[in-house]
Each structure stands twice: as C-alpha cells, then as structure tokens.
Design a protein around this motif. Structure first.
Motif, short mmCIF file in Angstrom:
data_model
loop_
_atom_site.label_atom_id
_atom_site.label_comp_id
_atom_site.label_asym_id
_atom_site.label_seq_id
_atom_site.Cartn_x
_atom_site.Cartn_y
_atom_site.Cartn_z
N ALA A 1 -53.05 -4.94 -54.97
CA ALA A 1 -53.94 -4.84 -56.12
C ALA A 1 -53.41 -3.82 -57.12
O ALA A 1 -52.59 -2.96 -56.78
N ILE A 2 -53.86 -3.96 -58.35
CA ILE A 2 -53.61 -2.96 -59.40
C ILE A 2 -54.96 -2.62 -60.02
O ILE A 2 -55.67 -3.49 -60.51
N PRO B 1 -55.40 5.83 -68.73
CA PRO B 1 -53.97 6.06 -68.56
C PRO B 1 -53.49 5.98 -67.11
O PRO B 1 -52.29 6.11 -66.85
N MET B 2 -54.38 5.75 -66.16
CA MET B 2 -54.00 5.77 -64.75
C MET B 2 -54.11 4.39 -64.12
O MET B 2 -55.07 3.66 -64.36
N VAL C 1 -49.41 7.37 -63.84
CA VAL C 1 -50.29 8.02 -64.80
C VAL C 1 -49.51 8.26 -66.09
O VAL C 1 -48.42 8.84 -66.07
N ARG C 2 -50.06 7.78 -67.19
CA ARG C 2 -49.44 8.05 -68.50
C ARG C 2 -49.89 9.42 -68.97
O ARG C 2 -51.04 9.64 -69.36
N LEU C 3 -48.95 10.39 -68.96
CA LEU C 3 -49.26 11.75 -69.37
C LEU C 3 -49.30 11.86 -70.89
O LEU C 3 -50.15 12.56 -71.44
N LEU D 1 -45.98 9.59 -65.07
CA LEU D 1 -45.80 10.16 -63.74
C LEU D 1 -46.09 9.06 -62.72
O LEU D 1 -47.10 8.36 -62.82
N LYS D 2 -45.19 8.89 -61.75
CA LYS D 2 -45.39 7.85 -60.75
C LYS D 2 -45.11 8.40 -59.35
O LYS D 2 -44.33 9.35 -59.17
#
Length: 608
Positions: A357-358, A363-364, A392-394, A400-401
């Motif tokens: 799943a996604i 942003p996360m 996460v899009r900082l 960040l992954k």
C-alpha cells in the motif's frame, strides 16, 4: 537480410546496437520495481536507479555486466572464463535478485546468474533498487533487485556490427513496429571473441608475457515479442533463446587444459493487464529451460546439468481510496535441476501471497507491505516478510526516505543436494535491512545519499570437512553497513550542446564471523557524456579499492578509464570505443588477469 547481418558481424565494420536518442530525458523517471505501483524515483521509499535506452547506448555496453559495471553502484566481478557476477552492498551474487520483465531468471541450481550472457541489445531499460526487496519478490532479494525491461513503444530499426582486438566480432539488430493494435519486437546478436590477450605468465621461468590460450567464446541470441493492445487491455508474449560456447583458459600454466563450457537457455514469458473503473489487474508467467555442459579432457569429465524454472503471478492494484492506494497478489513457482553430481529429489515448489500500500498525507507517504511465502518441497518453510518504508518531502525538491524490512534466501540446489557435501537440512538465510537517505533535485541535478545496514543470520558458508570435501553449513552471522552517494546531471548547456554526467561512491564495511572476501570496501565511479551537433564524446572512470583475499592479505586497488568518440550523420553513427585507456594490469580474482588497453570500432544504423 539475415545473411547480410551475419556477414556484417564477421567484417571489420563495428556497430553498436542502440537508439540514437535525444539525451534530454525528463527527470525524475518512474519506477515499478521499488513498490510494484508506479512511482517517481524521488518519491520511492528506497534508492532506485533507472538506466534508460539512451544510457545503454551512451555506455557502449554489449552486456548487462558491462552496463552495471559502468553506470550503477553495484560491484560486478569478472572471471577470465567470461563469467560475471554481481555484489550489492557487500552481499554475495545469490543475495541480489535479477528479474526479466518482473520474472526471476537465476538458476535454481546455483542461485545466481552470469550477467555476461545477457546482451543489452534487447533491453529498453534497467531498474536497480538497493535494499531488501523480499517483501515484493521473495527469496534472494537481500541486497536489492535488478529488473531488466524489454518492452518498447516506438517504431525503430537498428543494426550494428563491431570489431576489436583479439578477433572480437559482434553483429546485432533490433526492430520494433506497431500496426494498429498489434506491435512486435525482434532482436538478435552474434558475438565471437578469441581472447588471446597477453598477460604475465608466472608458470614460466623466468616469468614472461605470453598470450592467453583457450579463452575463446561464441554467443548467439534471438529475441521476439508480440503485443496486442486495446484501450483497457494489453497482452504480450515474449521468447528469448541464447546459446554460448566458451573456453576456460588456464592461467599461469605452461599447457592449456582444454576446459570448455556450453550454456543454453530458452525463456518464454507472457504478460496480461486489464483496467477497470475500480483498479487494474496484471498477471503473467515465465518458463525457463537451461542446460550447462562442462568438459575437462585432463580429468575425463564431461557432464551436463539441466534446470527448469517456472513461475506465475497475479497482481491487483486498486484506485486510490482517500489517502490510500492498495494492492496485492499471489505467486506460485517451481524449480528443478538434474545433474550427475546432484542427489535425486531436487525439486522445489513455492507459493506466496502479498499485500502492499501507499498512504499519502500532504508531504509524507508511507509504504507498508507484508508477504507470506510457503515452500512445500523439499522442506516445509513458511517465512513471513514485513516491510515499512517512508518518504517525506522536506522542501520542494528535497525528500527524506527510509525503509526497514526483513529478507531471506532459500538454499540453492547445490547447497542442499550436491554430492558429496550437500545438506538438505540447511536453514534459509534470514536478515533485516535498514536504510535512510536524502534525495535532492535542482535544475537537472539529482543528488542522493543513503546509509544502510543489512544484518544476516544463518548465512550459508561452504567449509572443508575432515573427509576431504567441502560442505555448506549455517555458521555465519554478518552485518554489512555503509554509505552510497550519487550525483546525476543532465542538461542542455546550449541550444546545440547536451550533457549527461554521473558519479557514485560506495563504502561498505562488515562485522561478521568471516571477512568481506573479494568485495571492495570502497568503489568510486563516474562518467561524462557530451553531444555537440553531430559529435558525441564520453568518458567513464572507476577506482576499485583493495579486495580481501584472505583475512590478512589484500589485492591492490586499480583505476580504469574508458572513453569513446562518435559522429552522427543522419541515420549513421560511426565511432571508436577505448577500454582500459591507461593500460592498467588488474585482477578481480587472484590469477584472473583482465585485458590490457584495447579499442573497438563502432558503426550504428538507426531508422525511426
């Protein structure tokens, strides 16, 4: 036409088979290997690299081994007999899974794949994911997954021939065409190589440079695919046959041994997809037949091993439901091997069910997944594989992954049934993988840094016994950890000048019951490709750190430089490709000297 292609392959007019494509490709690319659901490599939970057809063409790589050696973070080990295997994040060749259009193709007997047998002529792209992929693909994906993709969507005809030193001759063609709902692809390759390059023969007194003997090889491959499409349906049938004969040279010997090896494979696979208002279904299957013959006149050995590998799968992806995109599927597989040195009953049946799943909130994004495998023969084993990834899009272009996942590897038929020494009671290798990193995109520049740790227990190691033979045991624990750093740049500098460049640095260390054998702790690779009007130039360099031979001895590090110049005039591309330009004397394994400096002539004809 076939006669013309065969004649071209034997004449001193070289060609590299690939597309003369516009090097400006939209970044970032899309990956399906990282999560089974199409997602941008920037938003994927693990490090993913996509090598498209332009990258394959620019590298002038004839095999998957050469392509990954030049353009990926993987370590590819070459042997003098032509065998090429890979290592990912300090793991062994059997701990990285290789897929062909999503189907596993490694030998069930040896658990690994000779990448030098896979020509790049039939590939449209190669996806490389780093980190445990067992939750999506099952056994063997401890270090990562390499997915070879053959699908093509444009009308294209390419033909090439090539020549080089030591009687190197190569000829190939690639053609795709679409007529309404029906599309077809055909590709073929013939490769011949005597391989009698000079090396320092230490068996002579005093040691002197002499030609390598008995290292010739002949390769033949043919590939075909048919695709039928409708607005909501697609069906594709593909087949690939390859046949290789090669000598296994004796190094540091006064007389050639006469050892030879024959490899033959036939692969047939299919893919079906259908879309509904609520989601989509993808299903497919592959059957592979392999034969490996080994002959040694000195010992009187002439054995042939045969393997069969089959798999089927079905996967359903649902349309997004609020913040979630859900999917899952089932798999079944069968493997069998027949060899004079294997016990009877070497058969394996496996079944699996998985869900993924996604979930996205602003942003996360999180990527939970769970897989259940069941092996019915020869020993009932049911591993459960969980995984959780996050992205996460900082900032606008900074992500960040990270991922935490379990992984496992089933013992091969050689591990369980080889005579003497095989151990049917071996446990599978089990472990956990953790990685975290940052990826940043800005105006055609992509920078990614990833730190990782892989913990493995019950590692299978072959050890000598008191009876005088070797046997595998679950004796070793290992923790590989390190850092992967890469920089990719792609941009049009002027209206007529385009550039593509890349750099990757891999640092691997190990805490284990044994040492990191024949794998470099440090490896650095880089390349630069420039195209101005009708001229193109490329250079690739790599530095491979010292390799551990024993717990107290190491080989010397080595530095390699390759380069090429090409001229494009209409559908014709003419160039020269140089390898080992600094004439380094190096070895991936002790007593396995690699070729000195060499150059190949390349001629490409491409029609759209």
């Amino acid at each position: 036409m076939l006669r013309i292609l065969l004649l071209c392959a034997l004449q001193p007019l070289p060609v590299f088979a690939a597309q003369v494509a516009d090097s400006t490709v939209t970044l970032p690319p899309i990956t399906v290997t990282a999560s089974r659901i199409p997602v941008s490599v920037v938003r994927a939970p693990i490090r993913t690299q996509v090598l498209d057809r332009s990258a394959i063409f620019e590298s002038a790589s004839l095999t998957v081994a050469d392509l990954l050696r030049q353009r990926s973070a993987l370590y590819v080990r070459h042997y003098v007999g032509g065998l090429s295997t890979l290592s990912q994040r300090g793991g062994t060749a059997s701990q990285t899974l290789v897929l062909l259009d999503g189907h596993r193709i490694a030998s069930p007997q040896a658990g690994q794949l000779d990448l030098s047998l896979l020509p790049t002529i039939l590939l449209n792209a190669v996806e490389v994911t780093s980190g445990a992929g067992g939750v999506l693909y099952g056994t063997d994906a401890i270090g990562g997954v390499v997915n070879l993709q053959t699908a093509a969507s444009e009308d294209l005809f390419t033909v090439h021939a090539e020549t080089g030193p030591w009687e190197k001759r190569n000829g190939a063609f690639y053609a795709t065409n679409r007529r309404g709902r029906l599309a077809g692809t055909v590709a073929g390759e013939i490769d011949r190589y005597k391989g009698d390059y000079p090396y320092l023969n230490r068996a002579l007194f005093p040691p002197e440079e002499s030609p390598r003997e008995g290292g010739d090889q002949q390769k033949r491959s043919i590939f075909g695919s048919v695709t039928w499409t409708r607005p909501n349906d697609e069906w594709r049938l593909s087949a690939w046959y390859n046949d290789v004969e090669r000598g296994l040279p004796s190094i540091n010997s006064s007389l050639p041994s006469g050892e030879r090896q024959w490899d033959e494979h036939l692969r047939v696979w299919t893919h079906v997809s259908r879309k509904w208002p609520w989601g989509s279904l993808k299903a497919g299957g592959l059957t592979q037949f392999g034969a490996l013959r080994y002959m040694n006149p000195r010992t009187g050995i002439d054995n042939t091993g045969r393997t069969t590998l089959s798999s089927v799968h079905a996967n359903i992806d649902l349309n997004p439901i609020r913040a979630w995109q859900l999917g899952g599927g089932v798999e079944a597989g069968f493997g069998q091997a027949d060899h004079p040195s294997l016990q009877q009953g070497n058969m394996e049946r496996r079944y699996a069910a998985y869900g993924h799943a996604i979930g996205t909130w602003g942003p996360m994004s999180i990527y939970p997944a769970l897989r259940l495998d069941h092996y019915a023969r020869p020993k009932r084993i049911t591993p459960v594989i969980p995984s959780l990834g996050v992205n996460v899009r900082l900032k606008r272009n900074l992500h960040l992954k990270g991922t935490a996942a379990s992984a496992f590897r089933m013992p091969t038929f050689n591990d369980r049934f080889w005579l003497p020494g095989g151990n049917p009671n071996l446990n599978p290798e089990r472990g956990e993988s953790f990685d975290a990193g940052l990826i940043w995109l800005y105006r055609g520049i992509q920078i990614e840094m990833t730190t990782f740790m892989n913990r493995l227990r019950d590692q299978i190691v072959w050890q000598p016994t008191s009876a005088g033979y070797w046997a595998p045991l679950n004796v070793s624990r290992a923790t590989n950890y390190g850092l992967e750093t890469s920089v990719d740049f792609q941009r049009a500098l002027t209206r007529r000048m385009e550039t593509r460049a890349g750099f990757v640095w891999t640092r691997v260390a190990q805490k284990s019951d044994s040492f990191l054998r024949l794998i470099p702790r440090n490896a650095i690779k880089g390349y630069l490709h420039l195209r101005w009007r009708f001229l193109a130039a490329s250079i690739a360099a790599s530095r491979t750190g010292a390799l551990g031979i024993t717990s107290v001895t190491e080989s010397d590090p080595f530095f390699l430089v390759h380069g090429q110049l090409k001229m494009h005039v209409g559908p014709v591309s003419l160039g020269v490709h140089g390898e080992n330009l600094l004439d380094a004397r190096y070895e991936y394994l002790p007593a396995n000297p690699m070729p000195p400096r060499q150059a190949r002539l390349i001629l490409t004809l491409t029609f759209h």
